[in-house]
Design a protein around this motif. Sequence first.
Motif, mmCIF file in Angstrom:
data_model
loop_
_atom_site.group_PDB
_atom_site.id
_atom_site.type_symbol
_atom_site.label_atom_id
_atom_site.label_comp_id
_atom_site.label_asym_id
_atom_site.label_seq_id
_atom_site.Cartn_x
_atom_site.Cartn_y
_atom_site.Cartn_z
ATOM 1 N N ALA A 171 0.929 -1.544 -0.504
ATOM 2 C CA ALA A 171 0.270 -0.132 0.366
ATOM 3 C C ALA A 171 1.163 1.222 0.379
ATOM 4 C CB ALA A 171 -1.076 -0.301 1.063
ATOM 5 N N SER A 172 1.728 1.232 0.329
ATOM 6 C CA SER A 172 2.941 2.201 0.996
ATOM 7 C C SER A 172 3.352 2.501 -0.557
ATOM 8 C CB SER A 172 3.566 2.124 1.716
ATOM 9 O OG SER A 172 5.256 1.146 1.152
ATOM 10 N N SER A 173 3.594 1.973 -1.575
ATOM 11 C CA SER A 173 3.857 2.304 -3.041
ATOM 12 C C SER A 173 3.067 2.919 -3.639
ATOM 13 C CB SER A 173 4.519 0.943 -3.726
ATOM 14 O OG SER A 173 3.865 -0.095 -4.221
ATOM 15 N N LEU A 174 1.413 2.754 -3.189
ATOM 16 C CA LEU A 174 -0.241 3.242 -4.162
ATOM 17 C C LEU A 174 -0.585 4.243 -3.236
ATOM 18 C CD1 LEU A 174 -1.253 -0.548 -4.618
ATOM 19 C CD2 LEU A 174 0.038 1.256 -6.341
ATOM 20 N N LYS A 175 0.547 4.512 -1.835
ATOM 21 C CA LYS A 175 -0.394 5.626 -1.467
ATOM 22 C C LYS A 175 -0.985 7.091 -2.115
ATOM 23 C CE LYS A 175 3.638 7.441 0.721
ATOM 24 N NZ LYS A 175 5.268 7.789 2.001
ATOM 25 N N SER A 176 -0.017 7.403 -3.075
ATOM 26 C CA SER A 176 -0.592 8.757 -4.504
ATOM 27 C C SER A 176 -1.725 8.012 -5.069
ATOM 28 C CB SER A 176 0.879 8.741 -5.039
ATOM 29 O OG SER A 176 1.074 7.793 -5.597
ATOM 30 N N ASN A 177 -1.799 7.126 -5.317
ATOM 31 C CA ASN A 177 -3.328 6.729 -6.311
ATOM 32 C C ASN A 177 -4.320 5.863 -5.085
ATOM 33 O OD1 ASN A 177 -1.841 7.203 -8.525
ATOM 34 N ND2 ASN A 177 -0.748 4.989 -8.942
ATOM 35 N N GLN A 178 -3.697 5.351 -4.287
ATOM 36 C CA GLN A 178 -4.697 4.560 -3.537
ATOM 37 C C GLN A 178 -4.633 5.141 -1.957
ATOM 38 O OE1 GLN A 178 -5.841 1.073 -4.055
ATOM 39 N NE2 GLN A 178 -5.479 0.895 -6.161
ATOM 40 N N PRO A 179 -4.409 6.538 -1.658
ATOM 41 C CA PRO A 179 -4.659 6.803 -0.025
ATOM 42 C C PRO A 179 -4.970 6.990 0.341
ATOM 43 C CG PRO A 179 -6.043 8.249 -1.352
ATOM 44 C CD PRO A 179 -5.314 7.603 -2.342
ATOM 45 N N ALA A 180 -6.786 6.454 0.690
ATOM 46 C CA ALA A 180 -7.450 4.942 1.517
ATOM 47 C C ALA A 180 -7.095 3.584 2.250
ATOM 48 C CB ALA A 180 -9.550 6.017 1.643
ATOM 49 N N TYR A 182 -3.699 2.799 1.860
ATOM 50 C CA TYR A 182 -3.176 3.122 2.373
ATOM 51 C C TYR A 182 -3.099 3.804 4.062
ATOM 52 C CZ TYR A 182 1.182 5.413 4.245
ATOM 53 O OH TYR A 182 2.224 5.839 5.077
ATOM 54 N N LYS A 183 -4.047 4.355 3.989
ATOM 55 C CA LYS A 183 -4.079 4.406 5.490
ATOM 56 C C LYS A 183 -4.842 3.868 6.186
ATOM 57 C CE LYS A 183 -7.117 8.344 8.069
ATOM 58 N NZ LYS A 183 -8.007 8.850 7.798
ATOM 59 N N ALA A 184 -6.028 2.777 5.611
ATOM 60 C CA ALA A 184 -6.500 1.398 6.323
ATOM 61 C C ALA A 184 -5.393 0.405 7.111
ATOM 62 C CB ALA A 184 -7.740 0.840 5.180
ATOM 63 N N VAL A 185 -4.905 0.292 5.708
ATOM 64 C CA VAL A 185 -3.864 -0.326 6.561
ATOM 65 C C VAL A 185 -3.081 -0.039 7.691
ATOM 66 C CG1 VAL A 185 -1.039 -1.918 5.634
ATOM 67 C CG2 VAL A 185 -3.281 -1.211 4.016
ATOM 68 N N ARG A 186 -2.659 1.120 7.766
ATOM 69 C CA ARG A 186 -1.918 1.446 8.638
ATOM 70 C C ARG A 186 -3.020 1.555 10.108
ATOM 71 N NH1 ARG A 186 3.105 4.697 8.171
ATOM 72 N NH2 ARG A 186 2.295 5.596 10.048
ATOM 73 N N SER A 187 -3.637 2.234 10.253
ATOM 74 C CA SER A 187 -5.203 2.123 10.955
ATOM 75 C C SER A 187 -4.801 0.334 12.076
ATOM 76 C CB SER A 187 -5.873 2.501 10.906
ATOM 77 O OG SER A 187 -6.321 4.485 10.241
ATOM 78 N N LYS A 188 -5.403 -0.535 10.876
ATOM 79 C CA LYS A 188 -5.092 -1.453 11.160
ATOM 80 C C LYS A 188 -3.942 -2.000 12.362
ATOM 81 C CE LYS A 188 -5.369 -4.878 7.960
ATOM 82 N NZ LYS A 188 -5.435 -6.097 7.501
ATOM 83 N N LEU A 189 -2.729 -1.994 11.746
ATOM 84 C CA LEU A 189 -1.681 -2.494 12.772
ATOM 85 C C LEU A 189 -1.783 -1.175 13.870
ATOM 86 C CD1 LEU A 189 0.726 -1.784 9.491
ATOM 87 C CD2 LEU A 189 0.539 -4.285 10.720
ATOM 88 N N LYS A 190 -2.133 0.242 13.737
ATOM 89 C CA LYS A 190 -2.328 0.587 15.272
ATOM 90 C C LYS A 190 -2.934 0.106 16.254
ATOM 91 C CE LYS A 190 -1.284 5.605 12.849
ATOM 92 N NZ LYS A 190 -1.796 6.797 12.950
#
Length: 585
Positions: A171-180, A182-190
């Motif tokens: 997701a980090s490689s696609l965060k410019s095209n799919q920011p939502a 990327y944000k969801a993946v980080r939130s799950k880890l938190k």
Amino acid sequence: MKNNKILKYIILLGCGIFLGWLIFGTSHQQPQTHNHTETTGKTQLWTCSMHPQIMQPEPGDCPICGMDLIPAASDNEGLSPDQFRLSKNALALANIQTTVVGDRNIENEAIKLSGKISENEEANSVQVSYFSGRIENLFINFTGEEVKKGQLLATIYSPELVAAQQELITASSLKSNQPALYKAVRSKLKLWKLSENQINAIEISGKVKENLPVYATVTGTVTQKLVEQGDYVKQGQTLFKIANLNSVWANFDVYENQIDLFQKGQDIAITTRTYPNKVFNEKISFIDPVLNTGTRTLTLRAELNNKEGLLKPGMFIEGKIKINNNTSSQMLMIPSTAVLWTGKRSVVYIKTMPNEPVFEMREVLLGNKTGEQYEIIEGLNQGDEIVTHGTFTVDAAAQLQGKKSMMNKNEGETTVNHENHSQLNQKYFEINKRVAVPGEFQNQLKNVLDDYLKLKDALVNDNPEASVTNAKKIVESLNKVDMKLLTGSQTHNHWMMLEKEIRSLSTLIIHSQNIEAQRNHFNNLSLYTTNAVEVFGVKETVFSQFCPMANNNKGAYWLSTEKEIFNPYFGEAMLKCGEVVKEIH
């Protein structure tokens, strides 16, 4: 010559007999007029040493046991039916002490409570695993270990976290095209309690970490370690229980009749056996609203600052609380040692004549217990002189003389039923069921029982000297019993009561050379020893045995480790009189 000497001796002998008749003969001819009447003109009654309730106007045999009747003492003449007199010798041997009852101001009276230190449940926490997996490394090895917030506790391999990390790298490689995304993946880890720094390190390195660390979320002491290295854990499973011992609770047991004496905010002074000279002054912070129906107590609590770490959970403590009674500051108070309990009745003994050892039983209605004092609601007046030491001995004397006593509500009416052995302890003792105590305490009590059994055997063998020797051994064994092994104020107080009476009655036997007196004291000694064995146990089967003819036909108990009857109250006279009424395991 020889015949003349013989004649002289015969004449001298005859003269002697004649002179003796002149001097003493007339006195023998005077009639005896005081067989049944004293010189004062009072009628002499005759009684049985074994059955003092028998009173006959003529000498003869006891109608119960057939023994010769003896002259009855006239010490109780002039007294009321409920009064009785003790000899000065009996008073001295029993060390009977009295106290004059008076109004006592209980304002600021200190009540002593027994309790324990426990963990502050409000400061307790658990360390859980926020994701499923296998514990690869465990860095907490034992309970009691101190941990600090942020300290590494364990590492866990979690397939779910491995997959989630791979999602983050993608997701980090696609965060410019799919920011939502990327944000969801980080939130799950938190949500799995990975920190921002941990998430950024994974994203920057582009590498998946197989073993994720678990860090302590609180500072404290590990009180329970619930997992081992290699265990599989689920999400939310508890790994450790951690207590913050910077503050602890002091919990005290309060009896039902004391509840109204306490309220939140009262000052309490707390001491420990470990630091006897250090006083912790706090306030009552909590009073349990629910009564424990088993012990009839509730919990009173104070919170203590423990930053120095002096107080340990499980430590025994004592609390003193000053009582401020605004509604009735003047109360009639008596020492607790003066009171005897018989089921629903509470009784004391009063000394009815200031200069004479004359006593009488009095039923009383008790109020609250304040320290070692009981409030008297009804039954005594200011100025009454009551027995405060040796009360049970005075009661035994009342029983022997057939007067109103703890066991006799009315003269000649006994309340003890030998067919219902379980009721006996109900009448005398607050605790009559087995309580859990350490094995070491049971072993020490067993030594007391062994000496009691030797005393019993001495009475069986009609040997008063051996009775004295073995009574001394009972006292020596009592000195070796460690009360500190007991837990709980009620259990502790119950043993103190038993120990005091067993010691007192053994001492009476030591100072009694007459075997009948020894047997009278042995009867009461058996009651207390039986209760001790029933309540605390001795790791051995003991038989409670009963003779209906002992104790003036009121019946008496004793203990034995064998079923065969050897009666200590009659010895050879009625060796086999009795029966086994109960087995104590």
